[in-house]
Design an enzyme around this catalytic site. Structure first.
Site, PDB file in Angstrom:
ATOM      1  N   HIS A 361     -53.043 127.823  -1.043  1.00 49.90           N
ATOM      2  CA  HIS A 361     -51.817 127.960  -1.846  1.00 49.90           C
ATOM      3  C   HIS A 361     -50.535 127.680  -1.091  1.00 49.90           C
ATOM      4  CE1 HIS A 361     -53.669 129.876  -5.432  1.00 49.90           C
ATOM      5  NE2 HIS A 361     -54.543 130.331  -4.549  1.00 49.90           N
ATOM      6  N   LYS A 552     -37.499 133.834  -8.712  1.00 52.06           N
ATOM      7  CA  LYS A 552     -38.692 133.638  -7.892  1.00 52.06           C
ATOM      8  C   LYS A 552     -38.459 134.401  -6.599  1.00 52.06           C
ATOM      9  CE  LYS A 552     -37.941 129.151  -8.139  1.00 52.06           C
ATOM     10  NZ  LYS A 552     -38.926 128.104  -8.170  1.00 52.06           N
ATOM     11  N   ARG A 553     -39.493 134.517  -5.750  1.00 59.26           N
ATOM     12  CA  ARG A 553     -39.268 135.162  -4.464  1.00 59.26           C
ATOM     13  C   ARG A 553     -38.114 134.476  -3.728  1.00 59.26           C
ATOM     14  NH1 ARG A 553     -43.005 139.221  -2.794  1.00 59.26           N
ATOM     15  NH2 ARG A 553     -41.783 139.192  -0.881  1.00 59.26           N
ATOM     16  N   LYS A 558     -37.258 127.763  -0.864  1.00 58.59           N
ATOM     17  CA  LYS A 558     -36.991 127.667  -2.308  1.00 58.59           C
ATOM     18  C   LYS A 558     -35.511 127.369  -2.583  1.00 58.59           C
ATOM     19  CE  LYS A 558     -40.764 130.923  -3.399  1.00 58.59           C
ATOM     20  NZ  LYS A 558     -41.695 130.224  -4.310  1.00 58.59           N
ATOM     21  N   THR A 660     -45.215 127.969 -10.616  1.00 62.07           N
ATOM     22  CA  THR A 660     -45.768 128.249 -11.942  1.00 62.07           C
ATOM     23  C   THR A 660     -44.656 128.732 -12.876  1.00 62.07           C
ATOM     24  OG1 THR A 660     -46.464 130.366 -11.015  1.00 62.07           O
ATOM     25  CG2 THR A 660     -48.172 128.715 -11.357  1.00 62.07           C
ATOM     26  N   LYS A 664     -43.602 127.995 -17.030  1.00 62.94           N
ATOM     27  CA  LYS A 664     -43.230 128.981 -18.062  1.00 62.94           C
ATOM     28  C   LYS A 664     -41.913 128.574 -18.721  1.00 62.94           C
ATOM     29  CE  LYS A 664     -45.535 132.269 -15.136  1.00 62.94           C
ATOM     30  NZ  LYS A 664     -45.374 133.187 -13.988  1.00 62.94           N
TER      31      LYS A 664
END
Ligand code: 26V
Length: 812
Positions: A361, A552-553, A558, A660, A664
């Protein structure tokens, strides 16, 4: 099947509700709390699951299909009640029954704490997969740990993250059923001994161990509108009684109690780091505890049904390993087969390498697990011996392939050399499995070309891609009832089980009536999100503005930082009166930082301070508002994703394995601004270039840029970025704490900045300008939004799970 009552009348539900309320819980009308009504409702719904659950177990037992076990240290399940009600198809009846109790469903649902047994994407993926497996009637059992404390709750105090414990089991968990008769025993410590068995064969046994009991708690996993109920089995660690007694009799009462505590610590708390956690012993204990208990469970059932004949074990069992965390299952299965069931090495290895499947992952090097050999030796001496043997045989195979190629031997060895040798868990996963997969096309390619290159050369047939997906039951049907109803009014409800049917919406993208209704639904969802934001952040969002969201985290790769730099850029433009083509927006950023991740925490503080300054400036009032959303979790995302216009997926290309959340948002009609990273690439392919705001470098360009990266030159050459940096440097957002963000600005200027934030800034700002202009054209935007929903079918976890089923689990 005939045991199961096919209809749920409102009357039967109401009767069951009051029975549980009065008899099971012992309450009467004076107990003025929604809590007990929630519990009574949960028990009522559970009753309906239990019959199907039993029937599913009986069916598996008589039909003996090949069974798959999904091993994961994390399952981010969120709430159960609403999902169970949706899948059982009893929403209307239950709502009506609740009206009699003068209570509505929403109030009851909010009584249920999230089951937050995971960090982020990896844990939520496991939860979506379980829903899809049950919905597709595939015999899959989830195996995990019953942490007493799940993911910490995040409070924001003066802009700083404060972690608080999550005692989610405090009021009991009505969904779990304890199964003490299936308790297993897991060994730790001790040493290995050689002995001759009754046939004169030399064998090894693992003795003088400190054992811990694994007690299972089962949760029902109902399929969507079918009668299948699969199981998620979570292990709780408990001390053995006899151990206490031994110590007690030896007079060391305190030691005995300490040992008991140590045993019970194993499942006490979830590790809240989603990238690196350097070699903590307790974490290895958790991993082995899960692997050993789960394998013993499966072997116990096997021996009960087949005796000690393992000839068709591999044809009837499979284990999907969710990242390297449970890969110690590979040597553990070898140990159980050889030491306990007396198989020969070759036979045990043939079985093990057929039944194990490993999913990777992440490509981030710091997330690749490597356990120190000395820790292994102390904690799991017998398992280490087996790892050595696996490695020796593997290296001899490598040597046969590439005789004398010492570099390859060194590079591929499961155990590293040097003063502090380590076990590379990813390599163990590859060597011991028949399938190795990445989670999006780009990610799998990068694995094959980079990290796992040698292994791909050796065993190309093992490597495959399984692009992630999310369950449309939770992430559309449940989270967005307004859109669900609108979609059903045009194309029926087949899409809930076959998400590709959403493509039938594509022609409606140019139908002005439909577009109007679609935007009305979005507007209502935005109002719901705005009230959540006001309640949780104390910031008023105006639903007439564009809702721009990144949740998100918090992680440097990111690039929440890039997002906030853009916000500062907009602020500067507003202050300068340069607002041509700027559509008003509300920016929402949320997510948890690992407690020890200092930079991530600084980024949260920066977002909070920038939000304070901007929200207090009257010039911004109608153009820009910012909020940091605290305690981002599954339940919050259910409200957030349906009320979002613009989805921020802006990671440095090559770093986000899949994502992911991006799926959504897309399903719920948000348009993405994103880089060519992870599943973004496939999202863009599905929806078309015109309906996706692309910016930034490709993974290849990022790699090339990094060899000669000079961010200060980029800043100097870009007036917009220079001005943003100047504002930051001047302490404009420090709010009386001078130098607060020095580490953040230094990171942007650092030539070794792995995330190349400065390099993508200009392209990001341009893309955001296109977003603004496009959003101003309501017709154009609605068309893009509708097409995003229409082409999201590929991102159903049902599609992903069918691929796992056909290519990995049941490949013939
Ligand atoms: C690492 C560690 C290190 C030790 C402490 C606990 C812990 C927990 C998790 C991890 C690895 C996390 C990797 C991960 O979450 N990857 C995400 O997986 C998603 C599902 O495949 C994917 O969508 C995201 O892009 C990816 O970042």
């Amino acid at each position: 099947m005939n045991k199961i009552e096919p209809v749920f009348s409102q009357e039967l539900l109401a009767e069951s509700l009051s029975r549980h309320y009065q008899l099971t819980l012992g309450k009467d009308e004076t107990a003025e709390s929604h809590h007990y009504l929630y519990r009574a409702t949960a028990l009522t719904v559970r009753d309906h699951l239990v019959a199907r659950w039993q029937e599913t177990r009986d069916r598996y037992r008589t039909e003996q299909p090949k069974r798959i076990n999904y091993l994961s240290l994390e399952f981010l399940m969120g709430r159960t009640l609403s999902n169970a009600v949706l899948n059982l198809d009893i929403e209307e009846e239950l709502k009506a029954a609740l009206v009699q109790q003068a209570c509505d469903m929403e109030k009851l649902e909010s009584e249920e704490p999230d089951a937050g047994l995971g960090n982020g994407g990896l844990g939520r993926l496991a939860a979506c997969f379980l829903d899809s497996c049950a919905s597709l009637e595939i015999p899959v059992t989830g195996y995990g740990l019953r942490y007493q404390y799940g993911m910490f709750h995040q409070r924001i105090d003066n802009g700083h993250q404060v972690e608080q414990p999550d005692p989610w089991l405090r009021d009991g968990n009505p969904w779990e059923i304890e199964s003490p008769e299936n308790t297993r025993r897991v060994k730790f410590g001790g040493r290995t001994e050689q002995y001759q068995d009754e046939n004169g064969v030399m064998r090894t046994s693992w003795e003088h161990t400190h054992d811990v009991l694994a007690v299972p708690y089962d949760l029902p996993i109902p399929g969507y509108k079918n009668d299948t109920v699969n199981t998620l089995r979570l292990w709780k660690s408990e001390a053995t009684d006899e151990f206490d007694l031994d110590e007690f009799n030896a007079g060391s009462y305190i030691d005995a109690v300490a040992e008991k505590n140590r045993a019970e610590q194993i499942t006490l708390v979830l590790y809240p780091n989603d990238v690196s956690e350097q070699g903590k012993e307790l974490r290895l204990r958790q991993q082995y505890f899960l692997a050993s208990a789960s394998l013993q469970d499966v072997l116990h059932r096997w021996v009960r049904d087949h005796g000690k004949d393992f000839s068709i074990f591999a044809a009837k069992n499979g284990f999907q390993l969710n990242d390297t965390h449970p890969t110690v299952a590979i040597p553990e299965l070898m140990r159980l087969l050889i030491d306990d069931y007396r198989l020969e090495w070759e036979e045990a290895w043939e079985i093990t390498t057929s039944v194990m499947f490993y999913t990777n992952h992440t490509l981030l090097p710091e997330a690749l697990e490597a356990w120190s050999v000395s820790l292994f030796e102390q904690l799991l001496p017998r398992v280490l011996e087996i790892i050595y043997e696996i490695n020796a045989r593997f290296l001899s195979h490598v040597n046969d392939q590439w005789p004398g190629d010492m570099d390859r031997l060194r590079n591929m060895s499961i155990v590293t050399e040097g003063d502090y040798p380590c076990v590379r868990m990813a390599y163990l996963g590859i060597v011991g499995s028949s399938s190795v997969n990445g989670v999006a096309a780009l990610h799998t390619d990068l694995l094959k070309q980079g990290l796992f290159r040698d292994f791909n050369e050796l065993w190309p047939e093992k490597f495959n891609n399984k692009t992630n997906g999310v369950t449309p039951r939770r992430w559309l049907a449940h989270s967005n009832p307004g859109l669900k109803a609108l979609i059903c009014s045009r194309i029926g409800d087949g899409w809930v089980q076959d998400l590709d049917e959403l493509e039938k919406l594509a022609p409606y993208a140019s139908d002005s009536d439909f577009a109007e209704q679609f935007m009305e639904v979005k507007q209502r969802n935005k109002a719901a999100l705005a009230s959540l934001v006001e309640q949780d952040c104390g910031v008023k969002f105006d639903t007439g503005m564009m809702f721009d969201v990144q949740v998100k985290r918090i992680h440097e790769y990111k690039r929440q930082l890039l997002n906030i730099l853009h916000a500062i850029h907009l602020y500067r433009r507003i202050c300068d009166g340069d607002t041509v083509g700027m559509y008003p927006r509300c920016l929402l950023i949320g997510g948890k930082a690992a407690p020890g991740y200092v930079m991530a925490k600084s980024i949260i503080k920066l977002i909070s301070n920038v939000a304070s300054v901007i929200n207090a400036d009257p010039r911004c009032q109608n153009l820009l508002r910012i909020a940091f959303f605290p305690d981002y979790r599954v339940t919050a995302m259910e409200v957030i994703c349906s009320g979002t216009d613009l989805s921020e997926q802006i990671s440095t290309a090559g770093k986000e394995a899949s994502g992911t959340g991006n799926m959504k948002f897309m399903m719920n009609g948000a348009v993405t601004i994103g880089t060519l990273d992870g599943a973004n690439i496939e999202i863009r392919e599905a929806v078309g270039d015109d309906n996706f705001f692309l910016f930034g470098m490709t993974a290849g360009q990022v790699a090339a840029t990094r060899t000669n990266y000079r961010p200060q030159e980029i800043i100097d050459a870009d007036p917009d970025l220079s001005q943003v940096m100047r504002l930051l440097d001047s302490g404009h957002f420090d709010l009386d704490e001078a130098g607060l963000f020095y580490s953040v600005t230094a990171a942007i200027r650092c030539p070794s900045d792995p995330w190349v934030t400065a390099a993508d800034f200009h392209s990001y700002v341009e893309a955001q300008q296109r977003v603004s202009e496009c959003y101003a054209d309501r017709q154009r935007w609605s068309k893009m939004a509708i097409l995003n929903t229409a082409y999201s079918g590929r991102f159903s976890s049902d599609r992903t799970i069918r691929e796992y089923r056909d290519d990995i689990w049941y490949r013939s």
